[in-house]
Design a protein around this motif. Structure first.
Motif, PDB file in Angstrom:
ATOM      1  N   ALA A  51      42.740  48.796  14.092  1.00  0.00           N
ATOM      2  CA  ALA A  51      43.349  47.459  13.981  1.00  0.00           C
ATOM      3  C   ALA A  51      44.652  48.201  15.119  1.00  0.00           C
ATOM      4  N   PHE A  52      45.482  48.959  15.519  1.00  0.00           N
ATOM      5  CA  PHE A  52      46.128  49.093  16.550  1.00  0.00           C
ATOM      6  C   PHE A  52      45.166  48.727  17.832  1.00  0.00           C
ATOM      7  N   VAL A  53      43.791  49.296  18.436  1.00  0.00           N
ATOM      8  CA  VAL A  53      43.423  48.600  19.547  1.00  0.00           C
ATOM      9  C   VAL A  53      43.550  47.312  19.542  1.00  0.00           C
ATOM     10  N   THR A  54      42.572  46.979  18.396  1.00  0.00           N
ATOM     11  CA  THR A  54      42.522  45.221  18.542  1.00  0.00           C
ATOM     12  C   THR A  54      43.225  44.548  18.592  1.00  0.00           C
ATOM     13  N   ILE A  55      44.486  45.243  18.017  1.00  0.00           N
ATOM     14  CA  ILE A  55      45.635  43.386  18.646  1.00  0.00           C
ATOM     15  C   ILE A  55      46.474  44.268  19.795  1.00  0.00           C
ATOM     16  N   LEU A  56      46.348  45.556  20.013  1.00  0.00           N
ATOM     17  CA  LEU A  56      46.616  45.948  21.271  1.00  0.00           C
ATOM     18  C   LEU A  56      45.810  45.848  22.572  1.00  0.00           C
ATOM     19  N   VAL A  57      45.113  45.086  22.274  1.00  0.00           N
ATOM     20  CA  VAL A  57      44.112  44.348  23.553  1.00  0.00           C
ATOM     21  C   VAL A  57      43.658  43.200  23.552  1.00  0.00           C
ATOM     22  N   ARG A  85      53.071  48.409  14.873  1.00  0.00           N
ATOM     23  CA  ARG A  85      54.075  48.355  14.241  1.00  0.00           C
ATOM     24  C   ARG A  85      52.897  47.132  13.206  1.00  0.00           C
ATOM     25  N   GLN A  86      52.067  46.108  13.469  1.00  0.00           N
ATOM     26  CA  GLN A  86      51.241  45.371  13.236  1.00  0.00           C
ATOM     27  C   GLN A  86      49.934  46.357  12.802  1.00  0.00           C
ATOM     28  N   ALA A  87      49.596  46.968  13.482  1.00  0.00           N
ATOM     29  CA  ALA A  87      48.798  47.862  12.281  1.00  0.00           C
ATOM     30  C   ALA A  87      49.568  48.477  11.231  1.00  0.00           C
ATOM     31  N   GLY A  88      50.385  48.392  11.179  1.00  0.00           N
ATOM     32  CA  GLY A  88      50.704  49.274   9.109  1.00  0.00           C
ATOM     33  C   GLY A  88      51.435  50.451   9.661  1.00  0.00           C
ATOM     34  N   GLY A 110      30.090  56.783  19.972  1.00  0.00           N
ATOM     35  CA  GLY A 110      31.144  58.438  19.729  1.00  0.00           C
ATOM     36  C   GLY A 110      32.884  58.276  19.682  1.00  0.00           C
ATOM     37  N   VAL A 111      33.316  57.158  19.299  1.00  0.00           N
ATOM     38  CA  VAL A 111      34.362  56.717  19.470  1.00  0.00           C
ATOM     39  C   VAL A 111      34.389  56.801  17.637  1.00  0.00           C
ATOM     40  N   ASP A 112      34.634  57.621  16.795  1.00  0.00           N
ATOM     41  CA  ASP A 112      35.174  57.548  15.185  1.00  0.00           C
ATOM     42  C   ASP A 112      37.035  56.879  15.087  1.00  0.00           C
ATOM     43  N   LEU A 113      37.557  56.550  14.362  1.00  0.00           N
ATOM     44  CA  LEU A 113      38.882  55.654  15.053  1.00  0.00           C
ATOM     45  C   LEU A 113      39.128  55.148  13.202  1.00  0.00           C
ATOM     46  N   THR A 114      40.027  55.652  12.488  1.00  0.00           N
ATOM     47  CA  THR A 114      40.317  55.214  11.372  1.00  0.00           C
ATOM     48  C   THR A 114      40.723  53.965  11.102  1.00  0.00           C
ATOM     49  N   LEU A 115      41.056  52.812  10.180  1.00  0.00           N
ATOM     50  CA  LEU A 115      41.032  51.536  10.033  1.00  0.00           C
ATOM     51  C   LEU A 115      42.321  51.339  10.944  1.00  0.00           C
ATOM     52  N   LYS A 116      43.214  51.902  10.922  1.00  0.00           N
ATOM     53  CA  LYS A 116      44.822  51.671  11.566  1.00  0.00           C
ATOM     54  C   LYS A 116      44.259  51.970  13.282  1.00  0.00           C
TER      55      LYS A 116
END
Length: 167
Positions: free
Chosen positions: A21-27, A38-41, A12-18
């Protein structure tokens, strides 16, 4: 944005690649949202982080990632830490006891989270005798909660006074 740029993050959750990356880096890295963007580009990370954290599907992805991280990686580190303290003969006895107590509580063997085997089992898996015992237990608990009301303790306002209660 085309569907090719999106990928399914979780059900139920579709994300762009950025966004992913944002979600993964944040958590996972524990940085602030602007740093994660910034790190996600993202070109304008401050604006992007503000917008991302107000987007419902990104908020849901952050919640899911946090739950996954806490129940997975962090839980493994936490249990490893508890084990290390419990077996460390140089650790203070109070720390070893506290670690052991925490481990037992997490396992449901001690404290308020202690499991009651009969109450944890679904009703459809209980025998007739077990169901009868559970009903008796609940009725006993209900009886303990009931208070007897003495008629002398109850005062009823008279009709003349009831108008004053409404004001």
């Amino acid at each position: 944005m085309t569907n090719q740029n999106r990928s399914s993050y979780r059900k139920g959750v579709d994300l762009t690649l950025k966004q992913r990356a944002f979600v993964t880096i944040l958590v996972r890295q524990g940085c602030n949202p602007t740093q994660a963007a910034r790190q996600a580009g993202y070109v304008e990370p401050k604006v992007a982080s503000y917008d991302l954290l107000r987007t419902p599907h990104v908020q849901e992805a952050v919640r899911q990632e946090r739950a996954r991280y806490v129940s997975g990686d962090l839980a493994n580190v936490a249990t490893g830490t508890l084990r290390a303290i419990m077996i460390d003969e140089n650790a203070p006895a109070s720390a070893r006891v506290a670690a052991a107590r925490t481990a037992l509580e997490l396992a449901g063997e001690l404290g308020s989270s202690k499991r009651d085997v009969d109450n944890d089992r679904p009703l459809n898996e209980m025998t007739a005798d077990q169901l009868a015992q559970l009903i008796d237990k609940w009725q006993g608990e209900r009886s303990e909660l009931a208070n007897t009301v003495d008629a002398d303790d109850v005062t009823m306002p008279c009709a003349a006074d009831s108008s004053q209660l409404l004001q």
